[in-house]
Motif scaffolding. Structure first.
Motif, PDB file in Angstrom:
ATOM      1  N   MET B   1      65.775  47.542 -76.430  1.00  0.00           N
ATOM      2  CA  MET B   1      64.908  47.363 -75.531  1.00  0.00           C
ATOM      3  C   MET B   1      65.102  48.507 -74.375  1.00  0.00           C
ATOM      4  N   GLN B   2      64.090  48.947 -73.745  1.00  0.00           N
ATOM      5  CA  GLN B   2      63.922  49.958 -73.032  1.00  0.00           C
ATOM      6  C   GLN B   2      64.187  49.347 -71.472  1.00  0.00           C
ATOM      7  N   PHE B   3      64.921  49.972 -70.750  1.00  0.00           N
ATOM      8  CA  PHE B   3      64.933  49.522 -69.289  1.00  0.00           C
ATOM      9  C   PHE B   3      65.019  50.832 -68.276  1.00  0.00           C
ATOM     10  N   SER B   4      64.341  50.526 -67.354  1.00  0.00           N
ATOM     11  CA  SER B   4      64.308  51.669 -66.292  1.00  0.00           C
ATOM     12  C   SER B   4      65.371  51.585 -65.161  1.00  0.00           C
ATOM     13  N   SER B   5      66.080  50.867 -65.341  1.00  0.00           N
ATOM     14  CA  SER B   5      67.186  50.578 -64.456  1.00  0.00           C
ATOM     15  C   SER B   5      68.616  50.353 -65.236  1.00  0.00           C
ATOM     16  N   ALA B   6      69.712  51.094 -65.028  1.00  0.00           N
ATOM     17  CA  ALA B   6      71.024  50.767 -65.566  1.00  0.00           C
ATOM     18  C   ALA B   6      71.399  49.692 -65.087  1.00  0.00           C
ATOM     19  N   LEU B   7      71.241  49.260 -63.679  1.00  0.00           N
ATOM     20  CA  LEU B   7      71.732  48.136 -63.206  1.00  0.00           C
ATOM     21  C   LEU B   7      71.130  46.657 -63.852  1.00  0.00           C
ATOM     22  N   LEU B   8      69.920  46.727 -64.128  1.00  0.00           N
ATOM     23  CA  LEU B   8      69.365  45.821 -64.934  1.00  0.00           C
ATOM     24  C   LEU B   8      69.851  45.708 -66.384  1.00  0.00           C
ATOM     25  N   GLU B   9      70.172  46.676 -66.710  1.00  0.00           N
ATOM     26  CA  GLU B   9      70.503  46.860 -68.326  1.00  0.00           C
ATOM     27  C   GLU B   9      71.999  46.257 -68.243  1.00  0.00           C
ATOM     28  N   PHE B  15      74.843  38.990 -69.571  1.00  0.00           N
ATOM     29  CA  PHE B  15      74.379  37.760 -69.956  1.00  0.00           C
ATOM     30  C   PHE B  15      74.409  37.550 -71.422  1.00  0.00           C
ATOM     31  N   ALA B  16      74.377  38.656 -72.234  1.00  0.00           N
ATOM     32  CA  ALA B  16      73.828  38.538 -73.697  1.00  0.00           C
ATOM     33  C   ALA B  16      75.230  38.127 -74.317  1.00  0.00           C
ATOM     34  N   LYS B  17      76.301  38.285 -73.754  1.00  0.00           N
ATOM     35  CA  LYS B  17      77.687  38.059 -74.020  1.00  0.00           C
ATOM     36  C   LYS B  17      77.830  36.486 -74.423  1.00  0.00           C
ATOM     37  N   ALA B  26      68.588  36.480 -72.213  1.00  0.00           N
ATOM     38  CA  ALA B  26      69.273  37.292 -70.992  1.00  0.00           C
ATOM     39  C   ALA B  26      68.346  37.944 -70.143  1.00  0.00           C
ATOM     40  N   LEU B  27      67.255  38.582 -70.736  1.00  0.00           N
ATOM     41  CA  LEU B  27      66.330  39.383 -69.874  1.00  0.00           C
ATOM     42  C   LEU B  27      65.851  38.744 -68.973  1.00  0.00           C
TER      43      LEU B  27
END
Lengths: 360, 206
Positions: B1-9, B15-17, B26-27
């Motif tokens: 998955m590509q994110f434009s924000s590191a915070l979001l990532e 969450f995915a943990k 999680a997204l």
């Protein structure tokens, strides 16, 4: 009565699309090396046991460069035709159906089409270590007695726990003997049950095997077969107590039915050490044919018999004795492979039975 | 998955943990939180942080509690002399939902399984033995999973308690209520036959 009248094979091992029909009770399969004699037998085995006799991984049975295979067999069970289909999907999912009814569990299918296969590598049963013979015994007894299988699974799980505990003792330097007591108690019940069932079964099985061996050999050879078990000497509870110190040092369980063996002697020596290749092979047949005998008694019909390349290393006399046993005295369907078409037809002609030859 | 924000990532990865949550779920959860007011999300995260930092484990039975002693142990209406031994807190919740048990619990925190490196020392067994001695417990009910490790644990504790006058029982194992005999597996059915019940006590218990 159980037989196969036809089989179609799609993308299985070296076959892309091929159908065979079997009209006779005795089927000889001839062809040069690598033509697919064994693979044809394996396809039949697949439909009986939902797995290959030779490789564990289903994907290994798919024709090279293809995805998935399909096997379709027309069986006749007690005069009723049945169509068995085994499919390995592209996704790796395996399905098995009888008359279009898909099985939920493969274990429900095992035993419906009983089948005994003898292949060259099976000589391990005689020459290999005790594990091979336990596996042979276990798979035979499990087919006849579902409770045996349950107890065997239970026993193996407790043994694993016990061995881990013994390792833990060694690693931590502590010894919680009361926990070991508990595991020992849990082990005793399935252990003694397995022992008693094996003992009871072998009392009737071993004489059959011995008798068959003498018949194949056609001369008195002094072989003897026994059941070897730690439990023959003492009760399992006492054994576990006696071997406790040894177990702690070895960090594994050194006594129990997981160390049982079938001991085979030739005169006073171990059979595997002095017997010739042909004698080993004769004994292998004797054990397998005894297996067939036991299954026939239980099911009230003969299992399919798959003989792969069995003539190697046997003298002419033993070959014809063996063939008489499986083709004339046995009323089940028999499949025999050989590279030498002439030899096979000669032997089958000599028996004056109806047979069919499939040339690959 | 590509994110434009590191915070979001980072948030998605955290969450995915969680068990049962994959990257896509999680997204979805994170994007949902993003749509909400900042205040609401702060409230959400505070509650979770507070739950983790302030929750306690009952000193008597090791159930979750708000204080030193959990609400079940503190309830004087419950029979303090009966202890139900369970593996985890989830089992406490399951048994409480039946509304059939009016005693107290003891959470072991697992079962004995040397294969997984869990010996008696890692579990709350010592404290159970002390508790029974101190409280003069009358009955101990084992409600553990019906497998080898569960059995090992039961036998082990039973051995440890030898000499105490406490009665030791285990929950019944057999045909499920509302189940059909035809569909029960052989082992369960065989066990039900072995441990059959006299009809009087069966009828009375319904």
């Amino acid at each position: 009565m159980l037989s196969i009248s036809a089989i179609s094979i799609f993308q299985f091992k070296n076959y892309s699309v091929r159908s065979f029909s079997f009209s006779e009770r005795i089927v000889g399969i001839c062809g040069k090396n690598g033509m697919g004699k064994t693979n044809l037998l394996d396809a039949i085995h697949y439909l009986c046991f939902t797995k290959s006799y030779f490789t564990r991984l289903d994907a290994n049975n798919v024709q090279q460069g293809k995805n998935g295979f399909r096997l379709e067999g027309n069986f006749v069970l007690q005069d009723r035709p049945e169509k068995a289909v085994c499919v390995l999907r592209e996704t790796g999912r395996k399905e098995l159906s009888i008359n279009e009814q898909v099985y939920e569990k493969f274990s429900q299918h095992i035993g419906r089409y009983p089948c005994v296969i003898i292949a060259p590598d099976d000589a391990e049963l005689i020459t290999g270590d005790s594990k091979e013979r336990r596996t042979f015994l276990d798979s035979l007894l499990s087919q006849l007695d579902p409770d045996y299988l349950q107890q065997l699974i239970l026993y193996k799980k407790v043994i694993e726990q016990r061995n881990s505990l013994l390792k833990l003792f060694a690693e931590t330097g502590t010894k919680d003997l009361s926990l070991l007591d508990v595991l020992d108690e849990q082990l005793v019940k399935p252990g003694e049950l397995i022992f008693n069932k094996r003992k009871e079964f072998l009392v009737s099985f071993l004489p059959i095997a011995k008798h068959l061996y003498q018949e194949i050999a056609q001369q008195p050879e002094d072989i003897s077969l026994f059941y070897e078990s730690d439990l023959l000497q003492a009760s399992f509870t006492e054994l576990l107590k006696a071997s406790r110190q040894k177990d702690c040092l070895a960090q594994r369980s050194t006594a129990g039915v997981h160390r049982d063996d079938l001991e085979i002697n030739f005169g006073k020596q171990l059979f595997k050490n002095i017997a010739s290749q042909g004698q080993r092979k004769s004994l292998l047949f004797a054990l397998k044919l005894a297996e067939m005998e036991v299954i026939r008694k239980e099911k009230h019909f003969a299992p399919l018999l798959l003989l792969d390349d069995v003539f190697e290393k046997l003298d002419e006399e033993r070959i014809s004795n063996l063939l008489r046993k499986v083709c004339v005295e046995n009323d089940g369907q028999v499949f025999i492979t050989d590279t030498n078409e002439e030899r096979l037809t000669d032997h089958l002609e000599a028996l004056s039975v109806n047979y069919q030859l499939v040339s690959l | 998955m590509q994110f434009s924000s590191a915070l979001l990532e980072n948030a998605v990865n955290e969450f995915a943990k969680l068990p049962g949550i994959g990257k896509k779920t999680a997204l979805r959860l994170v994007l949902h939180l993003l749509k909400q007011d900042t205040g609401e999300v702060t409230h959400f995260s505070d509650i979770i942080a507070k739950m983790r930092s302030e929750i306690k484990f009952c000193q008597r039975c090791f159930n979750v509690a708000d204080g030193d002693i959990c609400s079940i142990c503190a309830n004087s209406m419950r029979k303090q002399e009966i202890i139900c031994v369970v593996e985890t807190i989830r089992d406490v919740i399951a048994i409480e939902s039946t509304q059939q048990f009016n005693g107290t619990y003891h959470v072991l925190g697992g079962v004995i399984s040397p294969l997984d490196g869990i010996g008696p020392d890692q579990l709350n067994i010592e404290s159970l033995a002390n508790r029974i001695k101190k409280e003069q417990t009358q009955e101990l009910i084992f409600a553990l999973n019906p497998n080898i490790q569960g059995d090992t644990t039961i036998y082990y504790i039973q051995k440890k308690l030898q000499g105490l006058s406490c009665r030791i029982t285990t929950i019944a194992r057999g045909i499920a209520f509302g189940g059909e005999l035809e569909y029960a597996d052989e082992m369960t059915l065989a066990r039900s036959l072995q441990n059959r019940l006299p009809v009087e006590s069966y009828v009375n218990s319904r």
